[in-house]
Write a protein that holds these residues in place. Sequence first.
Motif, PDB file in Angstrom:
ATOM      1  N   GLN A  71      -3.925  -7.378  -1.119  1.00 32.89           N
ATOM      2  CA  GLN A  71      -3.903  -7.999  -2.440  1.00 32.89           C
ATOM      3  C   GLN A  71      -2.471  -8.321  -2.834  1.00 32.89           C
ATOM      4  O   GLN A  71      -1.526  -7.689  -2.380  1.00 32.89           O
ATOM      5  CB  GLN A  71      -4.504  -7.040  -3.471  1.00 32.89           C
ATOM      6  CG  GLN A  71      -5.979  -6.735  -3.243  1.00 32.89           C
ATOM      7  CD  GLN A  71      -6.432  -5.647  -4.201  1.00 32.89           C
ATOM      8  OE1 GLN A  71      -6.231  -4.486  -3.968  1.00 32.89           O
ATOM      9  NE2 GLN A  71      -7.049  -6.075  -5.296  1.00 32.89           N
ATOM     10  N   SER A 112      -4.432   2.841  -6.427  1.00 34.26           N
ATOM     11  CA  SER A 112      -4.866   2.812  -5.031  1.00 34.26           C
ATOM     12  C   SER A 112      -3.740   3.338  -4.143  1.00 34.26           C
ATOM     13  O   SER A 112      -2.654   2.763  -4.102  1.00 34.26           O
ATOM     14  CB  SER A 112      -5.240   1.386  -4.627  1.00 34.26           C
ATOM     15  OG  SER A 112      -5.575   1.329  -3.265  1.00 34.26           O
ATOM     16  N   GLY A 150      -2.714   5.396  -0.234  1.00 32.78           N
ATOM     17  CA  GLY A 150      -3.112   5.886   1.070  1.00 32.78           C
ATOM     18  C   GLY A 150      -2.790   7.363   1.200  1.00 32.78           C
ATOM     19  O   GLY A 150      -2.282   7.999   0.267  1.00 32.78           O
ATOM     20  N   PRO A 177      -5.715  -1.306   3.820  1.00 33.56           N
ATOM     21  CA  PRO A 177      -6.859  -2.190   3.558  1.00 33.56           C
ATOM     22  C   PRO A 177      -6.659  -3.554   4.206  1.00 33.56           C
ATOM     23  O   PRO A 177      -5.572  -4.140   4.139  1.00 33.56           O
ATOM     24  CB  PRO A 177      -6.890  -2.295   2.036  1.00 33.56           C
ATOM     25  CG  PRO A 177      -6.210  -1.048   1.567  1.00 33.56           C
ATOM     26  CD  PRO A 177      -5.164  -0.746   2.582  1.00 33.56           C
ATOM     27  N   SER A 178      -7.719  -4.064   4.837  1.00 29.66           N
ATOM     28  CA  SER A 178      -7.613  -5.339   5.549  1.00 29.66           C
ATOM     29  C   SER A 178      -7.512  -6.521   4.604  1.00 29.66           C
ATOM     30  O   SER A 178      -6.930  -7.536   4.925  1.00 29.66           O
ATOM     31  CB  SER A 178      -8.823  -5.532   6.479  1.00 29.66           C
ATOM     32  OG  SER A 178     -10.028  -5.470   5.733  1.00 29.66           O
ATOM     33  N   ASN A 179      -8.096  -6.386   3.424  1.00 29.23           N
ATOM     34  CA  ASN A 179      -8.029  -7.488   2.451  1.00 29.23           C
ATOM     35  C   ASN A 179      -6.857  -7.236   1.512  1.00 29.23           C
ATOM     36  O   ASN A 179      -7.013  -6.807   0.381  1.00 29.23           O
ATOM     37  CB  ASN A 179      -9.339  -7.606   1.664  1.00 29.23           C
ATOM     38  CG  ASN A 179      -9.715  -6.297   0.988  1.00 29.23           C
ATOM     39  OD1 ASN A 179      -9.239  -5.243   1.378  1.00 29.23           O
ATOM     40  ND2 ASN A 179     -10.585  -6.394  -0.004  1.00 29.23           N
ATOM     41  N   SER A 190      -3.319   6.820   6.758  1.00 29.67           N
ATOM     42  CA  SER A 190      -4.657   6.263   6.599  1.00 29.67           C
ATOM     43  C   SER A 190      -4.558   4.741   6.716  1.00 29.67           C
ATOM     44  O   SER A 190      -3.505   4.150   6.456  1.00 29.67           O
ATOM     45  CB  SER A 190      -5.238   6.653   5.246  1.00 29.67           C
ATOM     46  OG  SER A 190      -4.423   6.184   4.192  1.00 29.67           O
ATOM     47  N   PHE A 231       0.875  -1.164   0.000  1.00 29.26           N
ATOM     48  CA  PHE A 231       0.000   0.000   0.000  1.00 29.26           C
ATOM     49  C   PHE A 231       0.912   1.213   0.000  1.00 29.26           C
ATOM     50  O   PHE A 231       1.824   1.305   0.826  1.00 29.26           O
ATOM     51  CB  PHE A 231      -0.929  -0.015   1.217  1.00 29.26           C
ATOM     52  CG  PHE A 231      -2.171   0.804   1.035  1.00 29.26           C
ATOM     53  CD1 PHE A 231      -3.016   0.575  -0.042  1.00 29.26           C
ATOM     54  CD2 PHE A 231      -2.497   1.815   1.933  1.00 29.26           C
ATOM     55  CE1 PHE A 231      -4.178   1.330  -0.211  1.00 29.26           C
ATOM     56  CE2 PHE A 231      -3.652   2.564   1.773  1.00 29.26           C
ATOM     57  CZ  PHE A 231      -4.493   2.322   0.695  1.00 29.26           C
TER      58      PHE A 231
END
Length: 379
Positions: free
Chosen positions: A106, A115, A117, A102-104, A99, A58
């Motif tokens: 990839q 994508s 943060g 994401p918990s899922n 921020s 991320f």
Amino acid sequence: MEEEAPIIYGLDFQARSLCAQYGETEMVRFLIGTQSLKSENSIHCVEYDEESVLVSKFVYPHPLGEIWQTNAHPNQADIISTVHKGQNQKMSATIYKMSPVPSNGQSIDTLDPTSHGQLKAIASLESSDEKEVAKVLWQPNDGNKVVTVSTDSQINLWDFSNDGKVQNAIFSEPLCKTHNQVTAANWSPHHGTNQVAVAMETNLQVVDLRSVNKGSIYNIENAHIEPIRDLDFNPNRQYYMATCGDDGCVKFWDVRNLSSPVLNRHDHYHWVWQVRYNVFHDQLVLSAGSDARVVLTSAASLSSEPFGKLMSDDKDNDDDEDVRSPLADGVITAYEEHEDSVYSVAWSSADSWTFASLSYGGRLLIHRVPRSLKHSILF
């Protein structure tokens, strides 16, 4: 000793700053700061899942310039600091709130490249005299205070409250009156977290933050024959620390007797940029160098278990105990998968047997301690 193949993550830009996301104790995560002169820099949060053997990322854009140091809050996973150089070529420091990741997570292969943060700047750690910042240190264990060390060895102590407010508490006169530049600094987890070590070229000073303007508690003159690049305190033994430098050496010191190091390792062929103790198993020490090598070393004789683990053959008889043969001092494994200078190494805060290394070309390697070594320490 058998080795597992490393997990490789490549960045598109050069990088030299790496740390674990210390406040994250469930997932193996590392933070990388890029150092691009032409493109926008960013913080990469890289997550490794041992079960799936997958890496996810991320990315957090960092608009304030190239990142020279990345450091994470010891227990708040969303708080980090960076030392950065912008277009004005001045070294500055900022604290950010990240921020959520994401918990899922990839896989890198399927992650949407758009994508990103967000980094919300909480505070700019700039002293009243606007000196350039060399290092930012979080208070070990609780992180309620922050120290900035200027390039000319001035120490600033900042209060960091739970609501994110930062207030300058004290600042010192420069520790050194010469033109020597600060090359390394670290905050001791011992002695009530009141001691900070600062290296200026080949010399090392340790000061007490309660009396920072009264001189150093102790110092090591010419600790290395070339500039010191990093230092670390043994997390479990209060009188021991390690230093490394451009002389290719990693030296271990007992601060009660500083006439000479208690252990001197010369396992690199060029400059050594970083040295790090394993927090839970302090006999394991990592070092990274310009020879493109990462060396996993045993310093068992100076560790909290110098004589090996206490064992009992008969669990029903507490008196029937013996001592397992201790791990010998020396190189355990040298990792040579990098193709460029390795500037940073970091142990995972979620798994004490996992570590990462970062080379200047932007290659991150995630390794695990050899299984046989792990078993010899635990069982």
